[in-house]
Design a protein around this motif. Structure first.
Motif, PDB file in Angstrom:
ATOM      1  N   ARG A 146      34.314  33.868  42.439  1.00 35.44           N
ATOM      2  CA  ARG A 146      35.383  33.679  42.329  1.00 35.44           C
ATOM      3  C   ARG A 146      35.734  32.371  43.211  1.00 35.44           C
ATOM      4  O   ARG A 146      35.503  32.244  44.427  1.00 35.44           O
ATOM      5  CB  ARG A 146      36.143  34.748  42.718  1.00 35.44           C
ATOM      6  CG  ARG A 146      37.713  34.632  42.569  1.00 35.44           C
ATOM      7  CD  ARG A 146      38.290  34.711  41.241  1.00 35.44           C
ATOM      8  NE  ARG A 146      39.624  34.406  41.060  1.00 35.44           N
ATOM      9  CZ  ARG A 146      40.674  35.426  40.826  1.00 35.44           C
ATOM     10  NH1 ARG A 146      39.933  36.660  40.997  1.00 35.44           N
ATOM     11  NH2 ARG A 146      41.920  35.306  40.873  1.00 35.44           N
ATOM     12  N   GLU A 149      41.361  30.228  40.724  1.00 39.67           N
ATOM     13  CA  GLU A 149      41.588  30.653  39.309  1.00 39.67           C
ATOM     14  C   GLU A 149      40.238  30.491  38.478  1.00 39.67           C
ATOM     15  O   GLU A 149      40.557  30.557  37.146  1.00 39.67           O
ATOM     16  CB  GLU A 149      42.771  29.870  38.756  1.00 39.67           C
ATOM     17  CG  GLU A 149      44.064  30.333  39.348  1.00 39.67           C
ATOM     18  CD  GLU A 149      44.525  31.883  39.416  1.00 39.67           C
ATOM     19  OE1 GLU A 149      44.246  32.447  38.209  1.00 39.67           O
ATOM     20  OE2 GLU A 149      44.598  32.354  40.486  1.00 39.67           O
ATOM     21  N   HIS A 150      39.063  30.172  39.138  1.00 44.40           N
ATOM     22  CA  HIS A 150      37.857  29.982  38.242  1.00 44.40           C
ATOM     23  C   HIS A 150      36.863  31.039  38.756  1.00 44.40           C
ATOM     24  O   HIS A 150      36.765  31.373  40.047  1.00 44.40           O
ATOM     25  CB  HIS A 150      37.467  28.529  38.027  1.00 44.40           C
ATOM     26  CG  HIS A 150      38.292  27.819  37.249  1.00 44.40           C
ATOM     27  ND1 HIS A 150      39.552  27.213  37.790  1.00 44.40           N
ATOM     28  CD2 HIS A 150      38.221  27.207  35.824  1.00 44.40           C
ATOM     29  CE1 HIS A 150      40.204  26.400  36.756  1.00 44.40           C
ATOM     30  NE2 HIS A 150      39.565  26.617  35.638  1.00 44.40           N
ATOM     31  N   TYR A 151      35.792  31.344  37.989  1.00 39.08           N
ATOM     32  CA  TYR A 151      34.520  31.787  38.567  1.00 39.08           C
ATOM     33  C   TYR A 151      33.524  30.458  38.350  1.00 39.08           C
ATOM     34  O   TYR A 151      33.604  29.822  37.560  1.00 39.08           O
ATOM     35  CB  TYR A 151      33.912  32.632  37.654  1.00 39.08           C
ATOM     36  CG  TYR A 151      34.760  33.999  37.923  1.00 39.08           C
ATOM     37  CD1 TYR A 151      34.395  35.013  38.858  1.00 39.08           C
ATOM     38  CD2 TYR A 151      35.481  34.597  36.906  1.00 39.08           C
ATOM     39  CE1 TYR A 151      35.035  36.269  39.185  1.00 39.08           C
ATOM     40  CE2 TYR A 151      36.247  36.064  36.876  1.00 39.08           C
ATOM     41  CZ  TYR A 151      35.833  36.530  38.243  1.00 39.08           C
ATOM     42  OH  TYR A 151      36.596  37.756  38.378  1.00 39.08           O
ATOM     43  N   THR A 175      28.688  39.600  40.078  1.00 38.86           N
ATOM     44  CA  THR A 175      29.746  39.212  40.929  1.00 38.86           C
ATOM     45  C   THR A 175      29.832  39.806  42.051  1.00 38.86           C
ATOM     46  O   THR A 175      30.718  39.575  43.018  1.00 38.86           O
ATOM     47  CB  THR A 175      31.388  39.625  40.015  1.00 38.86           C
ATOM     48  OG1 THR A 175      31.009  40.872  39.679  1.00 38.86           O
ATOM     49  CG2 THR A 175      31.633  38.550  39.124  1.00 38.86           C
ATOM     50  N   VAL A 223      39.313  32.449  35.178  1.00 39.34           N
ATOM     51  CA  VAL A 223      39.569  33.916  35.570  1.00 39.34           C
ATOM     52  C   VAL A 223      40.153  34.832  34.358  1.00 39.34           C
ATOM     53  O   VAL A 223      39.704  35.990  34.103  1.00 39.34           O
ATOM     54  CB  VAL A 223      40.352  34.161  36.799  1.00 39.34           C
ATOM     55  CG1 VAL A 223      40.664  35.739  36.984  1.00 39.34           C
ATOM     56  CG2 VAL A 223      39.722  33.636  37.981  1.00 39.34           C
ATOM     57  N   GLU A 230      36.721  43.269  37.135  1.00 40.17           N
ATOM     58  CA  GLU A 230      35.544  42.848  37.774  1.00 40.17           C
ATOM     59  C   GLU A 230      34.715  43.808  38.419  1.00 40.17           C
ATOM     60  O   GLU A 230      35.323  44.838  38.778  1.00 40.17           O
ATOM     61  CB  GLU A 230      36.107  41.680  39.114  1.00 40.17           C
ATOM     62  CG  GLU A 230      34.915  40.994  39.778  1.00 40.17           C
ATOM     63  CD  GLU A 230      35.509  40.118  41.014  1.00 40.17           C
ATOM     64  OE1 GLU A 230      35.214  40.447  42.116  1.00 40.17           O
ATOM     65  OE2 GLU A 230      35.992  38.926  40.413  1.00 40.17           O
TER      66      GLU A 230
END
Length: 396
Positions: A146, A149-151, A175, A223, A230
């Motif tokens: 993470r 606002e993104h992986y 994750t 995300v 998650e």
């Protein structure tokens, strides 16, 4: 469960047959019946024909675009499509990721992705297997970290079917590496056109480009493309695999192939008599037909359990269905003998006016045989499925 079709079921069957007779393109039908290779355009063309009729996803709930059919009607539909020789509706979008989105996705994900799956605007592929993480899928190493606002996704997937055409891939990613391996996995939807995604072909023994390696190099994934919670992806993965394994049984297709086997064997001779009159070969075919009938009854029993997610019975269907498919391909090669030897990729691609030496119906059978060695491996190897059956049904 009533094994006899009602008058309404028979009327529905007639309606389906009339639709297929009027709408199935002859060139697609010939490719399927002769075991020739299908192109992307072939799959998309048939998908869109069904989408216009509202029949591309008959198992979906009506509110999402399903047909509202009973389990028996869905079985009739699958059987009639196989009998007619239709191309398959590829499962990755309609039968695999869509049920997961419906069950675990949020409203925005349902509103965005489901209509695009129905229309074939998005072509999906599956990002599960990795080098060193096939049957032991929970050992996967592709990571998603993470970052706001993104992986950020890094890793590799393999044996990714038809990924060379895909717009989207549903992926299992790690994750959290500090917990039990099944508990640190998430389910992400990734744009195949995003920077950092690379697709490399894996060319098989028959020179076909069906599967691929997919590499992720610092791929940014919003995300909002996370399905559910998650680190709960293992739960969603098992749910998806249940739907995949149920479909792998492919009873209708095996019934069509059984009819083809009988036709091939009747055209071959042994000691001056048709091969189907040879007692040893006829016994093999009869045993296979009995097993296929038993599988069909099991499929109908599973379908009758409406509104329940597939359980360990999906593993039974997967094992028996793939065993039967492989035996069919073996007996076809046995029936035609040396006529299965010619290998001509141009013929398998359906080149106009192109023929091979020997019988045209026999020419693709060796390629078909080798390709179907995979069925006992994909969707979870049959050895793993037997372990599931042992644990969940027999309690051992």
């Amino acid at each position: 469960m009533d094994l006899n079709y009602t008058s309404e079921d028979l009327a529905f069957r007639d309606h389906v047959r009339a639709f297929l007779a009027a709408n199935l393109p002859a060139d697609l039908q010939q490719k399927v019946r002769k075991h020739l290779r299908m192109s992307k355009d072939d799959y998309v063309r048939w998908h869109k024909i069904l989408a216009r009729q509202g029949w591309v996803a008959p198992a979906w709930p009506v509110e999402f675009g399903g047909a509202g059919w009973t389990p028996v009607q869905r079985h009739i539909w699958e059987e009639e499509c196989a009998r007619a020789g239709t191309p398959p509706v590829l499962p990755f979008g309609v039968n695999m990721v869509a049920p997961v989105i419906m069950a675990f996705g949020n409203d925005a994900q349902k509103a965005h992705y489901l209509p695009r799956i129905l229309s074939c605007e998005d072509w999906w592929c599956q990002g599960y297997s990795e080098p060193g993480a096939g049957s032991d899928l929970a050992s996967l190493k592709t990571t998603a970290v993470r970052d706001g606002e993104h992986y950020i996704v890094n890793g590799q997937k393999t044996w990714t079917t038809l990924a060379q055409h895909a717009d989207m891939i549903f992926c299992l990613v790690r994750t959290d590496s500090g917990v039990r391996k099944q508990e640190g996995i998430s389910f992400l939807l990734i744009d195949m056109h995003a920077p950092g995604v690379t697709v490399r072909p894996i060319i098989m023994l028959d020179e076909d480009h069906e599967v691929n390696e997919v590499f992720f190099d610092n791929v940014k994934v919003p995300v909002q493309n996370l399905i559910g919670q998650e680190n709960k992806g293992w739960t969603y993965a098992k749910y998806l695999l249940g739907h995949e394994r149920t479909g792998i049984a492919a009873v209708g297709r095996s019934k069509r192939e059984l009819a083809s086997l009988k036709k091939l064997a009747a055209a071959q001779s042994k000691n001056g008599r048709p091969l189907m009159e040879d007692p040893l070969f006829a016994a093999k075919v009869a045993t296979l037909e009995i097993e296929l009938m038993a599988l069909e009854m099991t499929v109908l029993r599973v379908l009758a359990q409406a509104n329940t997610a597939p359980g360990p019975e999906a593993s039974v269907l997967k094992v028996r269905g793939t065993d039967i498919q492989q035996t069919l391909s073996e007996l076809m090669v046995e029936a035609v003998g040396p006529l299965a030897l010619p290998f001509d990729p141009d013929y398998l691609e359906g080149a106009a006016g192109h023929a091979v030496s020997g019988e045209d119906d026999a020419a693709p059978l060796a390629s078909h045989y080798f390709n179907f060695r995979k069925t006992s491996i994909y969707g979870g190897s049959n050895e793993i499925q037997r372990n599931i059956i042992t644990q969940m049904i027999l309690g051992l």
